[in-house]
Design a protein around this motif. Structure first.
Motif, PDB file in Angstrom:
ATOM      1  N   MET A 216      94.525  20.333  26.829  1.00  0.00           N
ATOM      2  CA  MET A 216      95.292  20.728  25.662  1.00  0.00           C
ATOM      3  C   MET A 216      94.403  20.784  24.418  1.00  0.00           C
ATOM      4  O   MET A 216      94.515  21.712  23.634  1.00  0.00           O
ATOM      5  CB  MET A 216      96.446  19.744  25.454  1.00  0.00           C
ATOM      6  CG  MET A 216      97.276  20.046  24.249  1.00  0.00           C
ATOM      7  SD  MET A 216      98.158  21.588  24.350  1.00  0.00           S
ATOM      8  CE  MET A 216      99.794  21.017  24.426  1.00  0.00           C
ATOM      9  N   LEU A 217      93.523  19.791  24.268  1.00  0.00           N
ATOM     10  CA  LEU A 217      92.636  19.749  23.108  1.00  0.00           C
ATOM     11  C   LEU A 217      91.690  20.949  23.108  1.00  0.00           C
ATOM     12  O   LEU A 217      91.429  21.531  22.055  1.00  0.00           O
ATOM     13  CB  LEU A 217      91.848  18.438  23.092  1.00  0.00           C
ATOM     14  CG  LEU A 217      90.906  18.249  21.908  1.00  0.00           C
ATOM     15  CD1 LEU A 217      91.686  18.268  20.600  1.00  0.00           C
ATOM     16  CD2 LEU A 217      90.131  16.960  22.051  1.00  0.00           C
ATOM     17  N   ILE A 218      91.206  21.326  24.274  1.00  0.00           N
ATOM     18  CA  ILE A 218      90.303  22.473  24.367  1.00  0.00           C
ATOM     19  C   ILE A 218      91.031  23.753  23.953  1.00  0.00           C
ATOM     20  O   ILE A 218      90.469  24.604  23.263  1.00  0.00           O
ATOM     21  CB  ILE A 218      89.696  22.592  25.785  1.00  0.00           C
ATOM     22  CG1 ILE A 218      88.700  21.469  25.995  1.00  0.00           C
ATOM     23  CG2 ILE A 218      89.038  23.940  25.990  1.00  0.00           C
ATOM     24  CD1 ILE A 218      88.042  21.434  27.339  1.00  0.00           C
ATOM     25  N   ARG A 219      92.290  23.906  24.349  1.00  0.00           N
ATOM     26  CA  ARG A 219      93.053  25.091  23.962  1.00  0.00           C
ATOM     27  C   ARG A 219      93.276  25.142  22.455  1.00  0.00           C
ATOM     28  O   ARG A 219      93.216  26.205  21.844  1.00  0.00           O
ATOM     29  CB  ARG A 219      94.385  25.123  24.701  1.00  0.00           C
ATOM     30  CG  ARG A 219      94.203  25.435  26.192  1.00  0.00           C
ATOM     31  CD  ARG A 219      95.481  25.404  26.956  1.00  0.00           C
ATOM     32  NE  ARG A 219      96.447  26.349  26.424  1.00  0.00           N
ATOM     33  CZ  ARG A 219      97.740  26.288  26.684  1.00  0.00           C
ATOM     34  NH1 ARG A 219      98.226  25.327  27.440  1.00  0.00           N
ATOM     35  NH2 ARG A 219      98.558  27.185  26.183  1.00  0.00           N
ATOM     36  N   ILE A 220      93.526  23.979  21.840  1.00  0.00           N
ATOM     37  CA  ILE A 220      93.712  23.922  20.390  1.00  0.00           C
ATOM     38  C   ILE A 220      92.403  24.279  19.689  1.00  0.00           C
ATOM     39  O   ILE A 220      92.387  25.071  18.735  1.00  0.00           O
ATOM     40  CB  ILE A 220      94.222  22.531  19.956  1.00  0.00           C
ATOM     41  CG1 ILE A 220      95.643  22.313  20.470  1.00  0.00           C
ATOM     42  CG2 ILE A 220      94.164  22.374  18.434  1.00  0.00           C
ATOM     43  CD1 ILE A 220      96.151  20.898  20.307  1.00  0.00           C
ATOM     44  N   LEU A 221      91.301  23.717  20.163  1.00  0.00           N
ATOM     45  CA  LEU A 221      89.993  24.035  19.582  1.00  0.00           C
ATOM     46  C   LEU A 221      89.668  25.518  19.744  1.00  0.00           C
ATOM     47  O   LEU A 221      89.138  26.148  18.824  1.00  0.00           O
ATOM     48  CB  LEU A 221      88.901  23.178  20.225  1.00  0.00           C
ATOM     49  CG  LEU A 221      88.863  21.713  19.826  1.00  0.00           C
ATOM     50  CD1 LEU A 221      87.843  20.954  20.669  1.00  0.00           C
ATOM     51  CD2 LEU A 221      88.544  21.575  18.350  1.00  0.00           C
ATOM     52  N   ALA A 222      89.964  26.076  20.908  1.00  0.00           N
ATOM     53  CA  ALA A 222      89.707  27.499  21.158  1.00  0.00           C
ATOM     54  C   ALA A 222      90.531  28.358  20.204  1.00  0.00           C
ATOM     55  O   ALA A 222      90.035  29.354  19.657  1.00  0.00           O
ATOM     56  CB  ALA A 222      90.018  27.852  22.608  1.00  0.00           C
ATOM     57  N   PHE A 223      91.794  27.985  19.986  1.00  0.00           N
ATOM     58  CA  PHE A 223      92.653  28.719  19.065  1.00  0.00           C
ATOM     59  C   PHE A 223      92.099  28.673  17.644  1.00  0.00           C
ATOM     60  O   PHE A 223      92.029  29.694  16.951  1.00  0.00           O
ATOM     61  CB  PHE A 223      94.082  28.170  19.102  1.00  0.00           C
ATOM     62  CG  PHE A 223      94.950  28.709  18.008  1.00  0.00           C
ATOM     63  CD1 PHE A 223      95.435  30.008  18.070  1.00  0.00           C
ATOM     64  CD2 PHE A 223      95.267  27.931  16.903  1.00  0.00           C
ATOM     65  CE1 PHE A 223      96.227  30.519  17.050  1.00  0.00           C
ATOM     66  CE2 PHE A 223      96.052  28.430  15.887  1.00  0.00           C
ATOM     67  CZ  PHE A 223      96.535  29.729  15.955  1.00  0.00           C
ATOM     68  N   LEU A 224      91.717  27.485  17.177  1.00  0.00           N
ATOM     69  CA  LEU A 224      91.177  27.339  15.829  1.00  0.00           C
ATOM     70  C   LEU A 224      89.861  28.108  15.671  1.00  0.00           C
ATOM     71  O   LEU A 224      89.634  28.771  14.650  1.00  0.00           O
ATOM     72  CB  LEU A 224      90.974  25.860  15.494  1.00  0.00           C
ATOM     73  CG  LEU A 224      92.253  25.035  15.361  1.00  0.00           C
ATOM     74  CD1 LEU A 224      91.925  23.558  15.195  1.00  0.00           C
ATOM     75  CD2 LEU A 224      93.109  25.545  14.210  1.00  0.00           C
ATOM     76  N   LEU A 225      89.025  28.040  16.680  1.00  0.00           N
ATOM     77  CA  LEU A 225      87.749  28.757  16.676  1.00  0.00           C
ATOM     78  C   LEU A 225      87.982  30.265  16.624  1.00  0.00           C
ATOM     79  O   LEU A 225      87.375  30.978  15.813  1.00  0.00           O
ATOM     80  CB  LEU A 225      86.966  28.379  17.944  1.00  0.00           C
ATOM     81  CG  LEU A 225      85.562  28.890  18.090  1.00  0.00           C
ATOM     82  CD1 LEU A 225      84.661  28.178  17.105  1.00  0.00           C
ATOM     83  CD2 LEU A 225      85.066  28.637  19.510  1.00  0.00           C
ATOM     84  N   GLU A 226      88.892  30.747  17.453  1.00  0.00           N
ATOM     85  CA  GLU A 226      89.198  32.174  17.494  1.00  0.00           C
ATOM     86  C   GLU A 226      89.784  32.653  16.165  1.00  0.00           C
ATOM     87  O   GLU A 226      89.418  33.713  15.660  1.00  0.00           O
ATOM     88  CB  GLU A 226      90.172  32.458  18.630  1.00  0.00           C
ATOM     89  CG  GLU A 226      90.459  33.911  18.829  1.00  0.00           C
ATOM     90  CD  GLU A 226      91.336  34.155  20.046  1.00  0.00           C
ATOM     91  OE1 GLU A 226      91.883  35.261  20.121  1.00  0.00           O
ATOM     92  OE2 GLU A 226      91.480  33.262  20.898  1.00  0.00           O
ATOM     93  N   THR A 227      90.672  31.862  15.578  1.00  0.00           N
ATOM     94  CA  THR A 227      91.288  32.244  14.307  1.00  0.00           C
ATOM     95  C   THR A 227      90.256  32.304  13.190  1.00  0.00           C
ATOM     96  O   THR A 227      90.218  33.268  12.420  1.00  0.00           O
ATOM     97  CB  THR A 227      92.407  31.254  13.943  1.00  0.00           C
ATOM     98  OG1 THR A 227      93.372  31.242  15.000  1.00  0.00           O
ATOM     99  CG2 THR A 227      93.081  31.631  12.639  1.00  0.00           C
ATOM    100  N   ALA A 228      89.410  31.289  13.095  1.00  0.00           N
ATOM    101  CA  ALA A 228      88.398  31.258  12.039  1.00  0.00           C
ATOM    102  C   ALA A 228      87.431  32.435  12.172  1.00  0.00           C
ATOM    103  O   ALA A 228      87.143  33.123  11.186  1.00  0.00           O
ATOM    104  CB  ALA A 228      87.632  29.938  12.091  1.00  0.00           C
TER     105      ALA A 228
END
Length: 189
Positions: free
Chosen positions: A1-13
């Motif tokens: 779950m944490l990896i998916r959140i990090l991936a989302f934040l990374l992709e958005t930025a």
């Protein structure tokens, strides 16, 4: 779950940064003033990378109508994004005692991830611009934002208008372009 959140934040930025660099290049190509919005916002987001690149590019490149520094900034940010995604999802291998263990084909994967991100950013940004233009053409065609969106989208809508005529006084070019962009995004995914 944490990896998916990090991936989302990374992709958005990175989406915002890459879109800002590409929008800067597009606005410079069209000779749109960068003093108002969104020009000042785009410059504030991208100056940290575009200005050093502009100084390091050959003089012939900086005299071109194409803002190569902004285009190169977008490409570099897409490569950095691809590297982070590779590290996050283990595409690059694992970190062992000897450092990063590169898996075979990694040098092919990173550019592919970067190109896919660039294409996605282009398609989604154009989609948002055209959608905003279409909505404002119905509800507030006299606004300054409508004028800016018209300048940004006219080069894309003009070829469509040559093929799709106005029907009953309604210009369907924006709708047709939105459908084409949506299909292109579906193909890309």
């Amino acid at each position: 779950m944490l990896i998916r959140i990090l991936a989302f934040l990374l992709e958005t930025a990175f989406f915002v940064l890459i879109a800002a660099a590409l929008l800067r290049a597009w606005m410079n190509w069209l000779r749109v003033s960068m003093t108002g919005q969104p020009g000042s916002f785009v410059m504030a987001l991208t100056d940290w990378l575009v200005k050093p690149l502009r100084r390091s590019l050959p003089k012939a490149w900086t005299k071109s109508r194409v803002d190569w520094a902004s285009v190169l900034a977008a490409a570099l940010m897409a490569l950095v994004y691809a590297t982070f995604v590779g590290l996050l999802f283990g595409v690059l291998g694992s970190v062992g005692e000897g450092g990063l263990d590169w898996t075979p084909g990694v040098f092919l994967m990173l550019p592919l991830i970067a190109v896919k991100m660039l294409l996605r950013v282009v398609l989604q940004t154009v989609f948002m611009l055209v959608l905003g233009y279409a909505i404002l053409s119905w509800v507030q065609p006299g606004s300054s934002v409508y004028g800016l969106l018209a300048r940004l989208t006219e080069p894309l809508l003009t070829p469509v208008r040559r093929v799709i005529p106005t029907i009953g006084g309604v210009d369907l070019s924006a709708l047709v372009l939105l459908v084409v962009l949506q299909i292109a995004m579906m193909v890309l995914i």
